[in-house]
Design an enzyme around this catalytic site. Structure first.
Site, PDB file in Angstrom:
ATOM      1  CD  GLU A   1      -2.805  -0.831   2.571  1.00  0.00           C
ATOM      2  OE1 GLU A   1      -3.477   0.220   2.663  1.00  0.00           O
ATOM      3  OE2 GLU A   1      -2.801  -1.706   3.446  1.00  0.00           O
TER       4      GLU A   1
ATOM      5  CB  CYS B   1      -1.644   7.044   0.884  1.00  0.00           C
ATOM      6  SG  CYS B   1      -3.045   6.094   1.526  1.00  0.00           S
TER       7      CYS B   1
END
Length: 470
Positions: A232, A266
């Protein structure tokens, strides 16, 4: 190379944690203990594993206020928001508990006379999970809960910026009845050491949340050992605002998506494209919205924006902003007393960066090409839907993207063309626990969340059973 993990408080610059770093030799012993514990943990019935995880979630809930305060000290997020992460992490974990049985069930083969055939999902073995500092509980839940429920043992490496969260998780799961060595914590600051640890033979899989650079390193380090790696990684997430929207509402949503957590997510909004017919009104609405934001002490309940994580982050944000201004961007940040105080106090303790609005931007600027990871909101004027989509796809990243429009049919046609793992219409910055969280391009590899979020922590084993020997 330091043999200690030293954590600096982002709001005071004081050392809040000083702990010996785990050496490679110590990590080998941890991995060996994990391998031994795996043999008994994998044999535990799923209901027993679920019961232990459920008890741990109850303990987390009881301690949520203390855990939230520790987060504020370690990472600088305003205290008013840290409890939300703990609550959301529990809800996410409960969903994963609910779908575990179905997600881990055998897959039947086609009927064949005289045979029973199936594909079984079996645990991969000792798993290294390297977490991120910006949402330590949320990002760790994505991997830790499916890994444990699938029957794996876990070696958790918390970020050096949020090490206490890892220690707390170990305490909580131990209190909940998790057997020894099923969950272990290692403290590692050096990416070089983390790369070496990922190659330990007893570690069977790796899950990493963090920068794209760190993810690429780990993938290369484990490639020669053919270990599954789930990544991720970062993003440079775009939003496109069509001219048919409620401008004030969309401005509120996108400012929150860009500035929340000081832009350190993110999936933060890092690029905004606005149709020319709505551009000027949208910029004014963004400025009006930002006037209500308060930058300051994260322990103050009225603070909405705290410091960024480190002085290195401050320097990177400044580099991106200075680059944009040098290339023709305009600083369109509204006047705001708390922002001005932060700008004036260059020697102020703490890593304070005021939210910044940039207009007259283009794709030659770093902040539209790279991940800034700070409270910077560049806004670019576009002439058409096609131009917006082309610019949104003009990126090495592909985590999330959003389109804002009242015409849902047009919105669906546009998001179909966007190169990203998650697309939104009239929403942003929102991972859903029941949907796959997956990055395209350099934003990731594999998947977390949803039923497919268990896939990284199992391997497939096919069974052919002849019912009668002949």
């Amino acid at each position: 190379m330091s043999n200690h993990i030293r954590t600096i408080c982002p709001s005071t610059h004081q050392v809040i944690y000083d702990h010996p770093a785990t050496s490679l030799e110590e990590a080998i012993k941890v991995a060996s203990a994990s391998k031994t514990a795996f043999q008994s943990w994998r044999a535990e019935p799923l209901d027993q594993r679920k019961a232990i995880v459920s008890r741990a979630l109850d303990i987390i809930d009881k301690r949520k206020d203390d855990l939230a305060r520790e987060l504020t000290v370690q990472m600088g997020r305003p205290i008013r928001y840290c409890g939300v992460e703990i609550k959301t992490a529990r809800l996410r974990a409960e969903y994963l508990l609910d779908i575990a049985e179905e997600s881990l069930a055998d897959l039947p083969g086609r009927p064949e006379a005289g045979f029973r055939r199936r594909v079984k999902r079996v645990p991969v073995g000792p798993t290294l999970i390297a977490g991120a500092w910006n949402y330590p509980y949320l990002t760790t839940v994505n991997g830790l809960i499916p890994a444990l429920l699938a029957g794996n043992t876990v070696i958790l490496r918390p970020s050096p910026q949020t090490p206490l969260f890892g220690d707390r998780l170990l305490e909580i799961f131990s209190e909940a009845g998790l057997p020894a060595h099923v969950l272990q914590i290692i403290h590692v600051g050096s990416l070089d050491i983390l790369d070496q640890i990922s190659q330990i033979a007893d570690i069977q899989s790796v899950s990493f949340t963090g920068s794209t650079t760190g993810g690429i390193r780990l993938r290369e380090a484990t490639a020669r050992h053919i270990k599954p790696v789930n990544l991720e990684l970062g993003g440079n997430d775009p939003a496109y605002v069509r001219a048919d929207v409620d401008i004030k509402h969309v401005a509120e949503q996108l400012v929150d998506g860009a500035i929340f957590n000081s832009g350190q997510s993110c999936c933060s909004i890092e690029r905004v494209y606005v149709h020319a017919n709505a551009y000027d009104e949208f910029v004014r609405a963004v400025q009006d919205e930002l006037k209500s934001y308060k930058l300051g002490d994260p322990h103050d309940e009225t603070t909405t924006t705290g410091p960024v994580i480190s002085q290195a982050a401050v320097r990177k944000i400044k580099e991106h902003v200075d680059d944009a201004l040098a290339k023709g961007a305009i600083d369109s940040t509204p006047e705001n007393t708390s922002f001005l105080l932060a700008k004036a106090s260059s020697n102020q303790k703490g890593n304070y960066v005021a939210p910044i609005v940039l207009t007259n931007v283009n794709h030659e600027m770093l902040t539209l090409k790279e991940e800034t990871f700070g409270p910077v909101m560049p806004i670019m004027k576009v002439a058409s839907d096609n131009e917006a989509i082309a610019l949104m796809n003009d990126s090495d990243y592909g985590l999330t993207a959003s389109v804002w429009t009242k015409d849902i049919a047009v919105g669906e046609e546009l998001v179909d063309r966007i190169e990203a793992g998650t697309v939104f219409i009239n929403r942003c910055d929102y991972p859903s626990p029941d949907l796959a969280w997956t990055g395209w391009k350099t934003s990731g590899l594999g998947c977390t969340l949803g039923p497919r979020g268990f896939d990284a922590f199992v391997k497939l084993k096919s069974y052919h059973i002849k019912e009668a020997f002949a």
